[in-house]
Design a protein around this motif. Structure first.
Motif, PDB file in Angstrom:
ATOM      1  N   THR A 116       0.845  -1.188   0.000  1.00 42.34           N
ATOM      2  CA  THR A 116       0.000   0.000   0.000  1.00 42.34           C
ATOM      3  C   THR A 116       0.882   1.238   0.000  1.00 42.34           C
ATOM      4  OG1 THR A 116      -0.164   0.280   2.405  1.00 42.34           O
ATOM      5  CG2 THR A 116      -1.733  -1.234   1.361  1.00 42.34           C
ATOM      6  N   VAL A 117       0.379   2.315  -0.588  1.00 38.39           N
ATOM      7  CA  VAL A 117       1.127   3.564  -0.662  1.00 38.39           C
ATOM      8  C   VAL A 117       0.189   4.706  -0.289  1.00 38.39           C
ATOM      9  CG1 VAL A 117       2.644   5.015  -2.065  1.00 38.39           C
ATOM     10  CG2 VAL A 117       2.436   2.573  -2.589  1.00 38.39           C
ATOM     11  N   ASN A 118       0.534   5.437   0.752  1.00 39.51           N
ATOM     12  CA  ASN A 118      -0.230   6.599   1.185  1.00 39.51           C
ATOM     13  C   ASN A 118       0.711   7.769   1.432  1.00 39.51           C
ATOM     14  OD1 ASN A 118      -3.120   5.541   1.582  1.00 39.51           O
ATOM     15  ND2 ASN A 118      -1.928   4.034   2.732  1.00 39.51           N
ATOM     16  N   ALA A 119       0.147   8.940   1.646  1.00 39.18           N
ATOM     17  CA  ALA A 119       0.963  10.120   1.909  1.00 39.18           C
ATOM     18  C   ALA A 119       0.371  10.920   3.066  1.00 39.18           C
ATOM     19  CB  ALA A 119       1.074  11.000   0.665  1.00 39.18           C
ATOM     20  N   ILE A 120       1.242  11.653   3.742  1.00 38.54           N
ATOM     21  CA  ILE A 120       0.871  12.511   4.854  1.00 38.54           C
ATOM     22  C   ILE A 120       1.221  13.951   4.508  1.00 38.54           C
ATOM     23  CG2 ILE A 120       1.321  13.053   7.279  1.00 38.54           C
ATOM     24  CD1 ILE A 120      -0.032  10.427   7.007  1.00 38.54           C
ATOM     25  N   ALA A 121       0.295  14.862   4.795  1.00 39.58           N
ATOM     26  CA  ALA A 121       0.600  16.298   4.749  1.00 39.58           C
ATOM     27  C   ALA A 121       0.657  16.759   6.201  1.00 39.58           C
ATOM     28  CB  ALA A 121      -0.476  17.055   3.979  1.00 39.58           C
ATOM     29  N   PRO A 122       1.841  16.728   6.805  1.00 38.19           N
ATOM     30  CA  PRO A 122       1.938  17.002   8.242  1.00 38.19           C
ATOM     31  C   PRO A 122       1.934  18.492   8.553  1.00 38.19           C
ATOM     32  CG  PRO A 122       4.099  16.504   7.367  1.00 38.19           C
ATOM     33  CD  PRO A 122       3.140  16.378   6.217  1.00 38.19           C
TER      34      PRO A 122
END
Length: 298
Positions: free
Chosen positions: A193-199
């Motif tokens: 799985t591939v996800n992203a975070i905008a912290p």
């Protein structure tokens, strides 16, 4: 122990949110390769001390960790990082692409080097480790091994909401958001799985940008973000992929990507287009500007 027995790489893990990720992953049972060049926020210099300090802290509470100082934007360096994790800990399950630098400047004043360096560290520094990790997992899967792996990338609200003075950073981070969606579709066949975070956190890269109250600073503690990253790195998140999450102490939000808006008929005559284009623009939603994006923050 959400991550008991799993092996993780965290790039840019010597300070800030990367450090928080590495520590929380380790506290939940992961063996962590702590990658950091130890450069300044602008990408200048090298210092192994920040990575060593994080590894020492992890070992201090009984966790397993090792130092890696590879340049993730260099092809061979990214490969050697993957190889080290596999050799040191016997495999790889989690890749968190977090390393980054800032070279902020208005577009008309930005130099070629300021553009190239930021694009390279962020965009290539996400692609290269993901490429090598994905090939490791692909070969594992083709060899008959079960793969349940995670890639977690780092985008930014500066890209998603178009912050002025950061055309290089925003272009790279916007690219990472789309890269995340494409990679999720490509790698699902291998069990990745591939996800992203905008912290949203108070770190050395954001210090001095504005004044915050103590309550606001508390909501910008990197641990809020590390909690979501740790969960996304776990087996529990197996069915979530291709998503971008805005994350801080005020809450977590799923970012919604480009959507089809109002449409009009096409024409081969540009003279017919004026009224049509003005009408669809008038009925389209305005872009979500960063100055108006105060989601959940008082």
């Amino acid at each position: 122990m959400l991550l008991d027995g799993r092996v993780a790489i965290v790039t840019g893990a010597g300070r800030g949110v990367g450090r928080a990720y590495a520590l929380m992953l380790a506290k939940h049972g992961a063996k962590v390769l702590v990658n950091d060049l130890g450069s300044s926020a602008a990408g200048v210099g090298e210092d192994q001390t920040p990575a060593e300090e994080v590894v020492s802290e992890i070992r201090g509470f009984g966790g397993e960790a090792a130092v890696n100082t590879s340049d993730v934007s260099e092809w061979a360096g990214a490969q050697s990082m993957i190889d080290q994790a596999v050799e040191a800990f016997g495999g790889l399950d989690i890749l968190i692409n977090n390393a980054g630098i800032l070279r902020d400047r208005m577009l008309v004043n930005m130099s070629e080097e300021e553009w190239d360096s930021v694009i390279k560290v962020h965009l290539k520094g996400t692609f290269a480790p993901t490429h090598h990790a994905a090939n490791y997992w692909r070969l594992r899967q083709k060899g008959g091994h079960e793969v349940d792996a995670r890639v977690i990338n780092t985008t930014s609200h500066s890209a998603l909401f178009a912050n002025i003075g950061q055309s290089n950073y925003a272009a790279a981070k916007g690219g990472i958001a789309t890269f995340t969606q494409v990679a999720a579709r490509e790698l699902q066949r291998y069990g990745v799985t591939v996800n992203a975070i905008a912290p949203r956190a108070n770190t050395r890269m954001t210090e001095g940008l504005r004044e915050y109250t103590e309550e606001q600073l508390a909501k910008r503690d990197p641990e809020w973000i590390a909690a979501l990253v740790t969960w996304l790195a776990s087996a529990e998140s197996k069915n979530i992929s291709g998503r971008v999450f805005e994350s801080w102490g005020y809450g977590y939000a799923v970012m919604e990507s480009w959507q089809h808006g109002p449409q009009t008929e096409a024409s081969r005559d540009p003279g017919e287009l004026g009224d049509r284009i003005r009408q669809i623009v008038r009925f389209a939603r305005a872009n979500a500007g960063i100055d108006r994006n105060t989601w959940l923050e008082p």
